[in-house]
Design a protein around this motif. Structure first.
Motif, PDB file in Angstrom:
ATOM      1  N   MET A 243       9.175   2.409  12.724  1.00  0.00           N
ATOM      2  CA  MET A 243       9.235   1.015  12.284  1.00  0.00           C
ATOM      3  C   MET A 243       7.854   0.515  11.874  1.00  0.00           C
ATOM      4  O   MET A 243       7.705  -0.243  10.902  1.00  0.00           O
ATOM      5  N   LEU A 244       6.830   0.935  12.611  1.00  0.00           N
ATOM      6  CA  LEU A 244       5.465   0.552  12.270  1.00  0.00           C
ATOM      7  C   LEU A 244       5.078   1.078  10.883  1.00  0.00           C
ATOM      8  O   LEU A 244       4.526   0.351  10.050  1.00  0.00           O
ATOM      9  N   ILE A 245       5.416   2.339  10.623  1.00  0.00           N
ATOM     10  CA  ILE A 245       5.116   2.943   9.322  1.00  0.00           C
ATOM     11  C   ILE A 245       5.941   2.289   8.214  1.00  0.00           C
ATOM     12  O   ILE A 245       5.434   2.004   7.113  1.00  0.00           O
ATOM     13  N   ALA A 246       7.235   2.043   8.483  1.00  0.00           N
ATOM     14  CA  ALA A 246       8.102   1.429   7.481  1.00  0.00           C
ATOM     15  C   ALA A 246       7.633   0.029   7.112  1.00  0.00           C
ATOM     16  O   ALA A 246       7.677  -0.373   5.952  1.00  0.00           O
ATOM     17  N   THR A 247       7.178  -0.726   8.121  1.00  0.00           N
ATOM     18  CA  THR A 247       6.680  -2.073   7.851  1.00  0.00           C
ATOM     19  C   THR A 247       5.405  -2.013   7.012  1.00  0.00           C
ATOM     20  O   THR A 247       5.217  -2.815   6.087  1.00  0.00           O
ATOM     21  N   LEU A 248       4.530  -1.071   7.337  1.00  0.00           N
ATOM     22  CA  LEU A 248       3.310  -0.885   6.547  1.00  0.00           C
ATOM     23  C   LEU A 248       3.656  -0.543   5.099  1.00  0.00           C
ATOM     24  O   LEU A 248       3.073  -1.103   4.154  1.00  0.00           O
ATOM     25  N   LEU A 249       4.628   0.347   4.922  1.00  0.00           N
ATOM     26  CA  LEU A 249       5.050   0.735   3.584  1.00  0.00           C
ATOM     27  C   LEU A 249       5.678  -0.436   2.844  1.00  0.00           C
ATOM     28  O   LEU A 249       5.459  -0.621   1.629  1.00  0.00           O
TER      29      LEU A 249
ATOM     30  N   PHE B 171       5.051  -3.650   3.135  1.00  0.00           N
ATOM     31  CA  PHE B 171       4.073  -4.648   2.708  1.00  0.00           C
ATOM     32  C   PHE B 171       3.136  -4.116   1.618  1.00  0.00           C
ATOM     33  O   PHE B 171       2.645  -4.891   0.791  1.00  0.00           O
ATOM     34  N   LEU B 172       2.880  -2.811   1.624  1.00  0.00           N
ATOM     35  CA  LEU B 172       1.921  -2.248   0.681  1.00  0.00           C
ATOM     36  C   LEU B 172       2.564  -1.771  -0.609  1.00  0.00           C
ATOM     37  O   LEU B 172       1.878  -1.633  -1.629  1.00  0.00           O
ATOM     38  N   ALA B 173       3.869  -1.477  -0.583  1.00  0.00           N
ATOM     39  CA  ALA B 173       4.540  -0.911  -1.755  1.00  0.00           C
ATOM     40  C   ALA B 173       4.638  -1.932  -2.881  1.00  0.00           C
ATOM     41  O   ALA B 173       4.797  -3.141  -2.651  1.00  0.00           O
ATOM     42  N   THR B 174       4.547  -1.447  -4.092  1.00  0.00           N
ATOM     43  CA  THR B 174       4.712  -2.281  -5.285  1.00  0.00           C
ATOM     44  C   THR B 174       5.914  -1.859  -6.117  1.00  0.00           C
ATOM     45  O   THR B 174       6.445  -2.656  -6.893  1.00  0.00           O
TER      46      THR B 174
ATOM     47  N   TYR C 154      11.850   0.520  -5.847  1.00  0.00           N
ATOM     48  CA  TYR C 154      12.594   1.551  -5.138  1.00  0.00           C
ATOM     49  C   TYR C 154      11.923   1.911  -3.812  1.00  0.00           C
ATOM     50  O   TYR C 154      12.597   2.201  -2.825  1.00  0.00           O
ATOM     51  N   LEU C 155      10.612   1.888  -3.804  1.00  0.00           N
ATOM     52  CA  LEU C 155       9.879   2.183  -2.578  1.00  0.00           C
ATOM     53  C   LEU C 155      10.065   1.069  -1.556  1.00  0.00           C
ATOM     54  O   LEU C 155      10.161   1.322  -0.342  1.00  0.00           O
ATOM     55  N   ILE C 156      10.155  -0.153  -2.031  1.00  0.00           N
ATOM     56  CA  ILE C 156      10.401  -1.287  -1.136  1.00  0.00           C
ATOM     57  C   ILE C 156      11.798  -1.175  -0.518  1.00  0.00           C
ATOM     58  O   ILE C 156      11.986  -1.412   0.683  1.00  0.00           O
ATOM     59  N   ILE C 157      12.782  -0.802  -1.340  1.00  0.00           N
ATOM     60  CA  ILE C 157      14.145  -0.629  -0.814  1.00  0.00           C
ATOM     61  C   ILE C 157      14.181   0.504   0.205  1.00  0.00           C
ATOM     62  O   ILE C 157      14.840   0.401   1.256  1.00  0.00           O
ATOM     63  N   PHE C 158      13.468   1.594  -0.090  1.00  0.00           N
ATOM     64  CA  PHE C 158      13.398   2.703   0.858  1.00  0.00           C
ATOM     65  C   PHE C 158      12.760   2.258   2.181  1.00  0.00           C
ATOM     66  O   PHE C 158      13.226   2.645   3.261  1.00  0.00           O
TER      67      PHE C 158
END
Length: 414
Positions: free
Chosen positions: A31-37, A39-42, A45-49
């Motif tokens: 969850m920590l990694i997913a939250t980081l991803l 907020f940082l993703a642009t 599709y990466l945001i949905i993932f």
């Protein structure tokens, strides 16, 4: 959707793990990694993932967390602990949007990100500080293993665990049966006859567990539907501000503070009548809520009071069913031990009825509520008084049907 799909997988992971805290730590780390991803993703599709990964990790955290709690407390204290669990989730639901919205408005995107990451990191630290019970302290005599209670537990726990809610007879002890041939009472219960009894009891427990999952899911659906529609409805119909709409939501969720007390009495008396009355009363209050469409101050006051009564019924039903599901998981573990010791074969359906899978029913009910609750608002629209009445009547009818169904289950608790 990711939460709904991964619940069952999380249940089997919790079953297969020796340490109940390890799956939780793994889930919170993801969850920590997913939250980081997130907020940082642009890339969209990466945001949905990232959101899907958050949902999957939430399933693992929720199921393994409840499994850890169930493994650490006895049945006599289980209801109170589960009441505090639902209370904590409600407090988070109340504070989270308010705090997140304020931080985003005043400090921006990165302030919200920082707070979320700090909270998750603090959760990891707190879990590392919690010590699991030493397995040597949980060893029980053979008779106590069948009864599900140790010699040091209170008399209340002992009387509750003798039957375990599904065991219809008290097992003989060495004193009652004698010690001829140096056979223990546990050996005596390990024959095929006792194994077949345990299979029947496990089957009955499974149906009771399913009714609690359905009851919890319906309560979550009604709650999510109201959370999605009430702020919009009061804004359109009464012209209230967002703050006033938040006050109405507070009236809906505030009764959850009584969760520990509800859990305590559920542990003593069982979920049957609590859940049935809560569902039936919720159905009645939902119908009256649909009729409160006047624009005068009296009707508005009654509207808010009615929301509070609906919230009280939802709180009662949710905590009652949560306690029942957790107790069912504890009892299933004991019954499965009896079946294994007897050597009796069981069907694949009962083999799937593991404690972890049963505990995943809690997060499944929650996920169903999050999915179908807002969907009900989309189907009925609720833009006019007539449509609002249709939505409330529909939710009221499924509550009444659930109440009658719950009244036919959990007929025996102790």
């Amino acid at each position: 959707m990711a939460l709904l799909i991964t619940n069952w997988i999380a249940g089997y992971i919790a079953d297969g793990s020796v340490s109940k805290s390890r799956p939780f730590l793994a889930g919170i780390g993801v969850m920590l990694i997913a939250t980081l991803l997130f907020f940082l993703a642009t890339d969209p599709y990466l945001i949905i993932f990232a959101r899907a990964l958050q949902g999957a990790s939430e399933a693992l955290v929720w199921v393994s967390g409840i499994a850890f709690l169930v493994s650490q407390v006895g049945e006599a204290n289980l209801g109170v602990c589960m009441g505090y669990t639902t209370l904590g989730a409600t407090i988070g639901e109340l504070i989270g949007p308010l705090l997140g919205g304020y931080l985003y408005e005043k400090l921006g995107h990165w302030a919200v990100f920082g707070v979320v990451e700090v909270v998750i990191a603090a959760d990891i630290v707190l879990r590392l500080l919690v010590k699991e019970k030493d397995l040597t302290t949980q060893q029980r005599t053979p008779v106590d293993a069948v009864k599900g209670v140790s010699e040091t537990e209170s008399l209340l726990e002992a009387s509750a665990a003798v039957s375990h809610g599904t065991i219809s007879r008290t097992l003989p002890t060495d004193v009652e049966c004698g010690e001829e041939d140096n056979r223990t009472a546990f050996y005596k219960t390990g024959d095929c006859e006792d194994g077949y009894d345990a299979v029947s009891e496990l089957c009955s427990l499974g149906w009771n567990w399913l009714s609690s999952v359905i009851g919890a899911a319906v309560a979550c659906i009604v709650r999510s539907a109201l959370e999605a529609t009430i702020p919009i409805y009061v804004l359109r119909h009464f012209g209230w501000t967002s703050s006033a709409g938040g006050g109405v939501m507070f009236a809906l969720l505030f009764p959850m503070v009584g969760g520990p007390l509800v859990g305590k009495y559920t542990t003593l008396n069982g979920p049957r009548w609590f859940s049935s009355l809560a569902s039936l009363a919720c159905g009645i209050f939902m119908v009256t809520l649909g009729c409160l469409t006047g624009d005068d101050p009296t009707t508005q006051t009654l509207f808010v009071l009615n929301i509070g009564l609906v919230g009280l019924c939802i709180s009662l039903g949710t905590t009652t069913q949560t306690t029942a599901i957790s107790a069912a998981a504890q009892r299933a573990e004991v019954l499965r031990a009896r079946i294994r010791s007897s050597g009796v074969e069981i069907s694949w359906k009962l083999r799937m009825l593991t404690p972890g899978m049963m505990l995943s029913g809690l997060s499944t009910a929650w996920a169903l509520g999050l999915f179908f609750g807002p969907a009900c608002g989309s189907i009925f629209h609720f833009s006019t008084n007539q449509e609002w009445l249709h939505l409330c009547c529909f939710l009221g009818m499924i509550c009444v049907a659930t109440g009658f169904y719950c009244s036919s289950t959990w007929k025996k608790w102790r």
